[in-house]
Scaffold this motif. Structure first.
Motif: not given
Lengths: 456, 239
Positions: A357, A360-361, A364-365, B2-3, B155, B159, B220, B224, B228, B238-239
Motif C-alpha cells: 500500500f 502503491g501510494t 502515485v504521489l 491524487p488522493f 488502498s 484515489l 491492485y 493503480l 495513475a 503533485w504534492q
C-alpha cells in the motif's frame, strides 16, 4: 507441542499484524493528515557552514560524479561556509589521484588520505570529523549524486536548534538495469515518500540514513562520535540522538540519486549487514531508549518496531514452522487464520518497511505509472529478504553466543561505468547495462538543468 | 491531490455494500463454485460425490465434495519418487532459478520431506481427507472474498479518479477470485487423487493463501497503474 505451536503462531500473528497496522497508519497519515513543517521555506536563507564528508574506498569509477555534482551544488561556494572532504580510505586504485587532481583545481575540495589505521566507514568519518570545520556535517556515499538544490534543503532545518540531524530522500538512478533495481526503486519510493515522511509527521523516529543527510556537529559530539564497532552507524546515530532528545528532520524534497545493487548477491550482502547492524542496535539501545525521558511513548513504540524490524524475518520462519506443526496436528481452523495473516503481513512488512500500500501510494504521489505493475513481484524480494535475514541473524546470534566479534564492515559493490564483473577489488559483480546507466545519468542531468532554469 | 479523504468513506460504503451482496448471494456463489469444480473434476476424470454440509458463516452453508487420494500402501515408492524428483529439480535447477525464487522453490522439497517423515513415523495417513481439505479451503477462501472489498476500499478507493474507474475493478477481482479458487481447488483435489496426500501441505501453504495475496496485489497494481495514467492526463499538481 500443539500448545507451544499455538502460542508461537499467536505471538507471530500479533507482531506481524502490529507491523501491518503501522504501515497502513503511515500511508493514511501521509495521504490525509497534516504534513509537518519541513523548513523548505528557509532553504537558501539559513546557510550554516557545511562540511561534506565522502568516505571512499576504491571509488575511481564513481568519485568524479559525486564531486562534480557537489561543485555544481546551489550553495555559497565560500570557503568559510562550504568544504568538501573526500576521504580516500586505503584505496588501491586511482581514487587518491583523482581526488588530488580535483583538489588542485578547486580549493573547496580537501582530500584526506588514510593509509593507516582501522578501515571502514565509521573510523573514516571519525577522522574526517576532526579536521572538518563546518557546524553541520553532511555525509554522502561515493556512489550518490546529490541534486543541485539538495544542500540548501538539508541545511535549512538546522535553523531549528532542536534538530540534530536531517535526512534527505534517496532515489535510485540505475532503475532500468535489472528486475532487482526496479523492485528497489519501488521499495525506496515507499520507504521515503511515505514511511519516513509519516514518521516525521507523527513525531516518531525518522531515520537518519548515514548518507544523503546531515548531522549537527554539536549533536554528534553530544551523542559520542561515530562508533566504529557498528555495522550500521546511521541507525545507531539516529537512536543515540533520539535518546538525548535531538530531533531528526526528514526533507522529502532534498533528493539525492543513488546506485542500488543490480544483482541479488550484492543485495544479499547489503541486507545481511543491515540486519546484523540493526539488530545489534536493538540489543544495545532498547533499554536506554525505553528509559529515555526525551521520547514520547509513541516514539518509543516506533523505536522498538524500527529496531526490531529485522527480527520479523526469523519470526515469520518460526510462525511458518508452527503452522506446519498445527497443520499436522489437525488444528485446521487456527492454521488457516495464521497462515492467512503470515502470508499477508510477511508480504507487506519486509523490504525496508515498504508495504504494498505504501509503495502503491508513493508511486502515485511521485506521478509514476507503469512501474507500479511490478508490485506483485515484490513477493520475490520479500521471500528472498526473509531467507537472507534469517540466515544472517542466525550467524549473528551464533557469534554472540560464542563471544565472537561482529563481521567487519563491508562496502556495497558499485556498478557504474559498466563496472560489473566482480574481481574482488570492491567494485561490482554481474553486468551493468550501459544504456540504463546512460538513461539514469541523463535523468539526473535533465533534473539539474530543470532546477537551474527554475532557480534563474 | 491524487488522493481524497472523503473517498475513503466512499470506499468503506462500497465495501460494506459489496460484503452485504456477497453474503446475500454466497449460497449461490458457493453452488456455482462447486459446479465449476465438479465440471473440472469430470474433465480430469477424478471420481467425486457430494459430501457433508458445513457452515462457513452463521446462516451460510456449503456442500463439500468427496474425492479420494492415492493409497501409498499400494504404491509405496511414489512418495519417495516425488521427494527425490523435487530434490533433483531443486538441485539441478538451482543455478537456473533466479536467486529470489530459490527459497520459494526450496519449499517444495522441504514440504514433501516433512510430509514424508510424518507419513513414515507418525501415521500412514495425513490428518485430513480431501473432504476436510475442501472444508479448510472454503473457510479460508470465504473470508478472503469478504476481505477483498475492504482492502480495495482503503488502498484504491481513496484515489481521485472517477467512481466508475474504481468500482469496475471490484467485481472483476471478486469474479477472478471465485474462478481462480475453483481452479486451484480442482488442481489440488486432482493432485491428491493421482499423486497422493504428500502434496497436501504444499498445496495448502503455497497454492492457498499465498496465491490469493499474489493476485490481490496484482489486481491492485494494475488498477493503480490505470488510475495513475488517468491522473497524469489531468495535469494534476503533485504534492
Amino acid at each position: 507441542m500443539i500448545f507451544v505451536a499455538r502460542a508461537i503462531a499467536l505471538v507471530v500473528t500479533v507482531v506481524m499484524v502490529t507491523y501491518m497496522l503501522r504501515h497502513f497508519a503511515f500511508a493514511l497519515n501521509r495521504l490525509f493528515r497534516h504534513q509537518r513543517m519541513n523548513y523548505t521555506d528557509l532553504a537558501g536563507f539559513h546557510l550554516p557552514s557545511v562540511s561534506i564528508l565522502i568516505p571512499m574506498h576504491n571509488e575511481e569509477d564513481v568519485a568524479p560524479d559525486v564531486l562534480e555534482a557537489l561543485l555544481e551544488a546551489d550553495y555559497p561556494h565560500d570557503p568559510e561556509r562550504f568544504e568538501i572532504i573526500p576521504i580516500n580510505d586505503h584505496s588501491t586504485d586511482r581514487t587518491g589521484e583523482i581526488l588530488d587532481a580535483y583538489a588542485l583545481h578547486n580549493p573547496l575540495i580537501k582530500p584526506l588520505h588514510r593509509q593507516n589505521g582501522e578501515r571502514g566507514k565509521s573510523p573514516t568519518l571519525r577522522e574526517a570529523t576532526k579536521i572538518a570545520r563546518g557546524e553541520v556535517l553532511v555525509i554522502f556515499d561515493a556512489d550518490y549524486v546529490p541534486g543541485r538544490a539538495m544542500l540548501k534543503f538539508l541545511a535549512a532545518p538546522f535553523a531549528d536548534p532542536e534538530v540534530g540531524a536531517v535526512m534527505g530522500r534517496v532515489v535510485p538512478h540505475n532503475v532500468g538495469s535489472s528486475l532487482l533495481t526496479r523492485l528497489m526503486d519501488l521499495e525506496r519510493a515507499g520507504g521515503y515518500q511515505i514511511n519516513q515522511q509519516a514518521r516525521y509527521n507523527l513525531n516518531l523516529l525518522p531515520q537518519y540514513g548515514g548518507t544523503a543527510g546531515g548531522v549537527r556537529r554539536v549533536a554528534l559530539e553530544a551523542a559520542g562520535e561515530w562508533d566504529s564497532s557498528s555495522l550500521t552507524e546511521d541507525t545507531e546515530l539516529t537512536v543515540r540522538l533520539a535518546i538525548l532528545g535531538w530531533k531528526v528532520a526528514y526533507i522529502n524534497r532534498a533528493e539525492c540519486y543513488e546506485e542500488v545493487p543490480e544483482n541479488w548477491d550484492v543485495r544479499r550482502k547489503q541486507i545481511e549487514r543491515w540486519a546484523i547492524g540493526h539488530t545489534e542496535c536493538f540489543h544495545r539501545y532498547l533499554g536506554k531508549m525505553l528509559r529515555s525521558p526525551c521520547l514520547s511513548w509513541k516514539a518509543k513504540v516506533d523505536g522498538v518496531l524500527l529496531l526490531g524490524v529485522y527480527l520479523t524475518a526469523p519470526l515469520i520462519v518460526l510462525g511458518l514452522l508452527a503452522c506446519v506443526v498445527l497443520f499436522f496436528g489437525g488444528q485446521t481452523y487456527l492454521p488457516a487464520l495464521t497462515a492467512f495473516f503470515i502470508a499477508s503481513t510477511a508480504y507487506n512488512c519486509l523490504g525496508n518497511f515498504a508495504s504494498f500500500f505504501e509503495i502503491g501510494t508513493s508511486v502515485v504521489l511521485d506521478g509514476g505509472q507503469q512501474r507500479v505493475r511490478l508490485l506483485s513481484l515484490n513477493i520475490a524480494n520479500s521471500i528472498f529478504s526473509t531467507a537472507t535475514v534469517t540466515l544472517a541473524l542466525a550467524k549473528y546470534y551464533g557469534r554472540r553466543f560464542f563471544g565472537r566479534p561482529l563481521p567487519p564492515w563491508s562496502k556495497t559493490k558499485r556498478f557504474r561505468n559498466g563496472n560489473g564483473n566482480g574481481n574482488g577489488n570492491g567494485n561490482g559483480s554481474g553486468t551493468s547495462d550501459p544504456t540504463s546507466r546512460e538513461r539514469g545519468l541523463k535523468f539526473i542531468l535533465a533534473r539539474n538543468t530543470l532546477r537551474k532554469s527554475v532557480t534563474s | 491531490m491524487p488522493f481524497v479523504k472523503s473517498f475513503l468513506f466512499q470506499g468503506l460504503a462500497v465495501a460494506a455494500l459489496a460484503d452485504t451482496l456477497l453474503l446475500w448471494q454466497m449460497p449461490r456463489i458457493l453452488q456455482w463454485h462447486s459446479q465449476v469444480i465438479q465440471t473440472f473434476l469430470d474433465w480430469a476424470r477424478v471420481p467425486w460425490q457430494m459430501g457433508r454440509e458445513i457452515t462457513l458463516v452463521p446462516g451460510i452453508t456449503a456442500r463439500l465434495l468427496q474425492t479420494s487420494y492415492l493409497n501409498y500402501q499400494e504404491y509405496p515408492y511414489y512418495p519417495w519418487a516425488f521427494l527425490g524428483g523435487a530434490i533433483a529439480v531443486f538441485l539441478i535447477g538451482y543455478r537456473l532459478w533466479p536467486t529470489p525464487i530459490r527459497p520459494l522453490v526450496f519449499l517444495l522439497p522441504a514440504s514433501l520431506a516433512i510430509t514424508l517423515i510424518y507419513l513414515e513415523i507418525v501415521s500412514p495417513l495425513v490428518p485430513y481427507t480431501p473432504e476436510d481439505f475442501c472444508s479448510i479451503w472454503y473457510h479460508g477462501e470465504a473470508y478472503i472474498w469478504l476481505l477483498i472489498p475492504w482492502i480495495f476500499a482503503v488502498s484504491f478507493f481513496t484515489l481521485a479518479v472517477p467512481f466508475v474507474m474504481k468500482i469496475g475493478w471490484l467485481p472483476l477481482l471478486i469474479s477472478y477470485a471465485f474462478l481462480w479458487s475453483a481452479v486451484r481447488l480442482t488442481l489440488a483435489l486432482t493432485t491428491f487423487h493421482y499423486f497422493g496426500p504428500i502434496w497436501m501441505p504444499f498445496t495448502y501453504f503455497i497454492f492457498g493463501f499465498l496465491a490469493d495475496f499474489m493476485y490481490i496485489v496484482t489486481f491492485y497494481s494494475l488498477a493503480l497503474d490505470r488510475a495513475a495514467r488517468w491522473l497524469a492526463t489531468r495535469r494534476e499538481i503533485w504534492q
